[in-house]
Write an enzyme that holds these catalytic residues in place. Structure first.
Site, PDB file in Angstrom:
ATOM      1  CG  ASP A  30     -16.860 -29.563 -40.263  1.00 35.69           C
ATOM      2  OD1 ASP A  30     -17.599 -30.553 -40.262  1.00 35.69           O
ATOM      3  OD2 ASP A  30     -15.984 -29.358 -41.131  1.00 35.69           O
ATOM      4  CD  GLU A 246     -15.366 -36.921 -38.901  1.00 36.12           C
ATOM      5  OE1 GLU A 246     -14.262 -36.656 -39.396  1.00 36.12           O
ATOM      6  OE2 GLU A 246     -16.410 -36.981 -39.577  1.00 36.12           O
TER       7      GLU A 246
END
Length: 347
Positions: A30, A246
Site C-alpha cells: 500500500d 478501495e
C-alpha cells in the site's frame, strides 16, 4: 484487499516480474509516495507474519505499525526508517494499521492512517476510522491525536493538495473496509460484509472531503467521488472491472484531475479523469493489470519530469498478506490517457 486467490505463478522466478522489490528486509504494501524537500518518501503498510487464514474481512492483514521508506532518487538505495507510529500509541485504536498516507503543511508532516476502534460489530471487529499523527520529520516518529478525525470512517486515506493550497482527502473501501455499512449515513454493525448486492444500481462511491486549515479535521461533510462510464452514467455495482473498491489516489496533470483506485476482486488499478477535485470522474481504463497476490494498491508521483507508479505484489513470499513494494514508470499518451502496465511481463 481480501480473499483467498493468489494471481500469478507461485513458482515464478524474479525474472518473470516487470519490477523488483524496493526493500527485502521487511514486508511492505500500500505505498503512498511523496516528494518532500527534493527527496522521495514512501509511506507503506508494514506487513507482518501471522497464522490468521485469509478471509474476506481482511483479518490476515494484521499490521500494527508503520515504517517509512526514503530514497534520494528512483533506482537508488532505499532506507527503511524506524517505527514511525505503533498502534499501541494510538489511544482510540484497537488493531490493524492499514494503508496510510502523508502530507506536509507549514513545518509539520501529517500521517493519516486507518485503524479499527474499540467497538465491536457482528464479527467482533472494531469500526474503521481514520486518524492523524504529526511529526517535524518526514520519517517520524509521529504523535497521534487522541481521537480519530471527526466524521471519518472506512479506510485508505489519500490526501491531495491542489495548486491553490487546498487539500482534499479521498478515502473508503468496501468489503472489510466497511464502506457499504455507511450507505445510510450511519454505521450498521450488522450490515453486509461485501457490498450492497445491487448489481443494477450505481456502485458505492469512494469519498472526497476538503481538509480543514489545521489538516486534522474535515472542513465539510464527505461527498461521493462518482465515477461515470462511457455513456456518462454512474458505473454500476455489478461492473467489477470498473467500479470502485478501495485505494483512492489523486494527482493532477495538465489541468486534469486523475482519480485512481483499485477494483479489488478483479485486481485492476483504474483511472478516471475529472475537471475538479470533487469530480465526477470519467472512467478511462486500467493503469495496472493484476499483480501476483490478491491486493493491488498504489500511488503516483512526478519526479524529474517523469511519472512513477508505486505498487506492491507478493513476489517475495507468495502469501497474500506479506507483500513487497515496487516502482515502475508510467507512460502518458498525447491525449492524456495512460498506457496499461502488465506487472508480470518482463521488461
Amino acid at each position: 484487499m481480501h480473499g483467498t486467490v493468489a494471481f500469478g505463478d507461485p513458482a515464478a522466478p524474479a525474472s518473470a516480474f516487470r519490477d523488483q522489490p524496493l526493500v527485502k528486509s521487511i514486508y511492505t504494501a500500500d505505498p503512498s509516495a511523496h516528494v518532500f524537500g527534493g527527496k522521495i518518501y514512501v509511506y507503506p503498510s508494514h506487513d507482518v507474519p501471522t497464522n490468521i487464514p485469509d478471509d474476506d474481512l481482511g483479518n490476515e492483514y494484521a499490521m500494527r505499525d508503520y515504517r517509512v521508506l526514503s530514497m534520494d532518487r528512483i533506482g537508488g538505495p532505499v532506507k527503511v526508517g524506524g517505527v514511525a507510529l505503533d498502534v499501541k500509541d494510538v489511544p482510540w485504536a484497537s488493531k490493524q494499521m492499514w494503508a496510510p498516507d502523508a502530507a506536509y503543511h507549514k513545518g509539520l508532516y501529517y500521517l493519516y492512517f486507518p485503524a479499527r476502534d474499540k467497538a465491536r460489530d457482528k464479527e467482533g471487529l472494531g469500526t474503521f476510522r481514520i486518524g492523524v499523527a504529526t511529526s517535524k520529520s518526514p520519517t517520524g516518529p509521529f504523535k497521534a491525536e487522541r481521537t480519530p478525525i471527526a466524521g471519518s470512517f472506512s479506510m485508505d486515506p489519500a490526501v491531495f493538495t491542489d495548486a491553490d493550497g487546498k487539500s482534499y482527502m479521498y478515502f473508503g473501501g468496501i468489503w472489510g473496509g466497511q464502506l457499504q455499512r455507511w450507505a445510510t449515513g450511519r454505521f450498521d454493525p450488522n450490515g453486509s460484509n461485501t457490498d450492497l448486492m445491487r448489481d443494477d444500481a450505481p456502485a458505492l462511491s469512494g469519498k472526497v472531503v476538503r481538509m480543514g486549515a489545521d489538516m486534522k479535521s474535515f472542513a465539510e461533510k464527505p461527498r461521493d467521488a462518482v465515477i461515470l462510464d462511457e455513456n456518462g452514467k454512474p458505473v454500476l455495482g455489478g461492473d467489477h472491472e470498473k467500479r470502485f473498491f478501495e485505494a483512492s489516489w489523486m494527482f493532477r496533470k495538465d489541468g486534469k484531475y486523475y482519480y485512481t483506485y483499485s477494483t479489488g476482486d478483479t485486481h485492476f488499478v483504474n483511472y478516471a479523469i475529472g475537471d475538479n477535485p470533487y469530480g465526477p470522474f470519467h472512467y478511462k481504463g486500467h493503469i495496472l493489470k493484476p499483480v501476483q497476490g490478491w491486493t493491488t494498491h498504489h500511488s503516483i508521483i512526478e519526479w524529474h519530469g517523469a511519472w512513477w507508479l508505486f505498487y506492491a505484489d507478493t513476489q517475495l513470499s507468495n502469501h497474500n498478506h506479506l507483500r513487497n513494494v515496487k516502482v515502475t514508470q508510467l507512460t502518458f499518451n498525447p491525449d492524456g490517457t495512460i498506457q496499461t502496465i502488465d506487472p508480470m511481463k518482463p521488461r
